[in-house]
Design an enzyme around this catalytic site. Sequence first.
Site, short mmCIF file in Angstrom:
data_model
loop_
_atom_site.label_atom_id
_atom_site.label_comp_id
_atom_site.label_asym_id
_atom_site.label_seq_id
_atom_site.Cartn_x
_atom_site.Cartn_y
_atom_site.Cartn_z
N GLY A 10 1.89 -7.69 -15.83
CA GLY A 10 2.49 -6.73 -14.90
C GLY A 10 3.10 -7.40 -13.67
CE LYS A 84 3.47 -0.48 -11.63
NZ LYS A 84 3.97 -1.76 -11.20
CB SER A 124 -3.93 1.19 -3.69
OG SER A 124 -2.93 1.93 -3.05
CB ALA A 125 -2.42 1.11 1.48
CB THR A 126 -3.25 5.25 -2.24
OG1 THR A 126 -3.16 6.66 -2.33
CG2 THR A 126 -4.16 4.76 -3.31
CE1 TYR A 148 -2.54 3.49 -8.75
CE2 TYR A 148 -2.17 4.12 -6.47
CZ TYR A 148 -2.30 3.14 -7.44
OH TYR A 148 -2.19 1.82 -7.08
CE LYS A 152 -5.36 1.24 -8.13
NZ LYS A 152 -5.52 0.13 -9.07
CG ASN A 197 7.37 6.95 -7.72
OD1 ASN A 197 7.78 8.03 -7.36
ND2 ASN A 197 6.24 6.41 -7.28
N1 UDP Z 1 11.47 6.31 -0.66
C1 UDP Z 1 12.76 6.81 -0.58
N2 UDP Z 1 13.50 6.85 -1.72
C2 UDP Z 1 13.04 6.44 -2.93
C3 UDP Z 1 11.71 5.92 -3.00
C4 UDP Z 1 10.96 5.88 -1.84
O1 UDP Z 1 13.22 7.21 0.49
O2 UDP Z 1 13.77 6.52 -3.92
C5 UDP Z 1 10.66 6.23 0.56
C6 UDP Z 1 9.39 7.04 0.48
O3 UDP Z 1 9.62 8.36 0.93
C7 UDP Z 1 8.46 6.26 1.40
C8 UDP Z 1 8.94 4.81 1.28
O4 UDP Z 1 10.26 4.89 0.71
O5 UDP Z 1 8.68 6.65 2.72
C9 UDP Z 1 8.06 3.97 0.36
O6 UDP Z 1 7.89 4.67 -0.86
P1 UDP Z 1 7.28 3.98 -2.14
O7 UDP Z 1 7.28 5.02 -3.23
O8 UDP Z 1 8.00 2.70 -2.41
O9 UDP Z 1 5.81 3.59 -1.71
P2 UDP Z 1 4.59 4.48 -1.12
O10 UDP Z 1 4.44 4.05 0.30
O11 UDP Z 1 4.94 5.91 -1.30
O12 UDP Z 1 3.43 4.05 -1.96
#
Ligand code: UDP
Length: 340
Positions: A10, A84, A124-126, A148, A152, A197
């Site tokens: 990955g 993920k 993850s920071a999540t 998700y 974690k 995404n």
């Molecule tokens: N984002 C965006 N357009 C996209 C994908 C992400 O504006 O096509 C923004 C999203 O709203 C967030 C930031 O980019 O503010 C980071 O998003 P990502 O999905 O990469 O990571 P996350 O922090 O959500 O895990």
Amino acid sequence: MAILVTGGAGFIGSHTCVELLNAGEDIVVMDNFYNSNSRALDGIRKITGKDFKFYEDDMLDIAAVDQIFAENDIEQVIHFAGYKCVPESVQKPLMYYSNNLRGTFNILETMKKYGCTKFVFSSSATVYGIPATVPVKEDFPLSAINPYGSTKLIIENLCREMYAADNTWTMILLRYFNPVGAHESGLIGEDPNGIPNNLMPYLTQVAVGRLPYLNIFGNDYPTPDGTCVRDYIHVVDLAVGHVKALKKLEEKPEVRVYNLGTGHGYSVLDVVHAFEKACGHEVKYQIKPRRAGDIAMCYCDPTKAKEELGWEAQYGIEEMCQDSWRWQSQNPDGYATEEK
Ligand code: UDP
């Protein structure tokens, strides 16, 4: 004695394999290629000039996991394997719980059976949910805001409870912020299934002409330019963080938790502008409504990792964008790009 790397083909796994091999470690890699490609393994071999044992196995298959332990002297495990994609997890919670949890149970049960007690987990920071303040520190309250994140958090808690019950375990939980970039060789990088995404792969696919424009989800957040702020970290820095964590595993049994981020926040527009500089042309974007579940600001305090692991991010946003662009422009269709 070897290190088992689950999910080693990955995005983060492949870069970590490179750093482990460069550090002289012996690795055994396992991956089911669900969201990865065997060409990542070729890339690792090409970059390092080293070979390693690979098993195309699914962690849900406990007999297969057992066989890996039976055939190799596994001393440490770095566990990347898992689904993920946050929105997908909201659509398919059972699939996420089932795969990420059952797979991890199989890995931990097999480790226990073979007396292997050193475990590094891709967290993850999540797990900080919606942090009340930034920068985020390791002792902030934890919560899950999507399936998700729940997987974690459950695995983090399981690690703490396993250690409480049997303090021969050494568990290191690494909380990643926003991994981006690619190896400077352009041989390995991020290649998500379907429409990306995450911001950086979406941006690189717009820049290379695979997608028409970037959607920026909201410009009315309470941030300097109204777009969300994140702590983007170069995947090679993250990979080096795992090599440092392995050294820490050798010290004494315990559970340790570290943020792996740069400590700097960049807005979506900051990233777009840095990326335009790296790729040398404008990237089209449109402002769209906010995306459900996004928080305005998230960046970490990486002091603990610096003090205890001797790790600090080396790369800035320029290198992150340059390396992401090199990977995508050399491989417009990711690993599906035909070799010249
Ligand atoms: N984002 C965006 N357009 C996209 C994908 C992400 O504006 O096509 C923004 C999203 O709203 C967030 C930031 O980019 O503010 C980071 O998003 P990502 O999905 O990469 O990571 P996350 O922090 O959500 O895990």
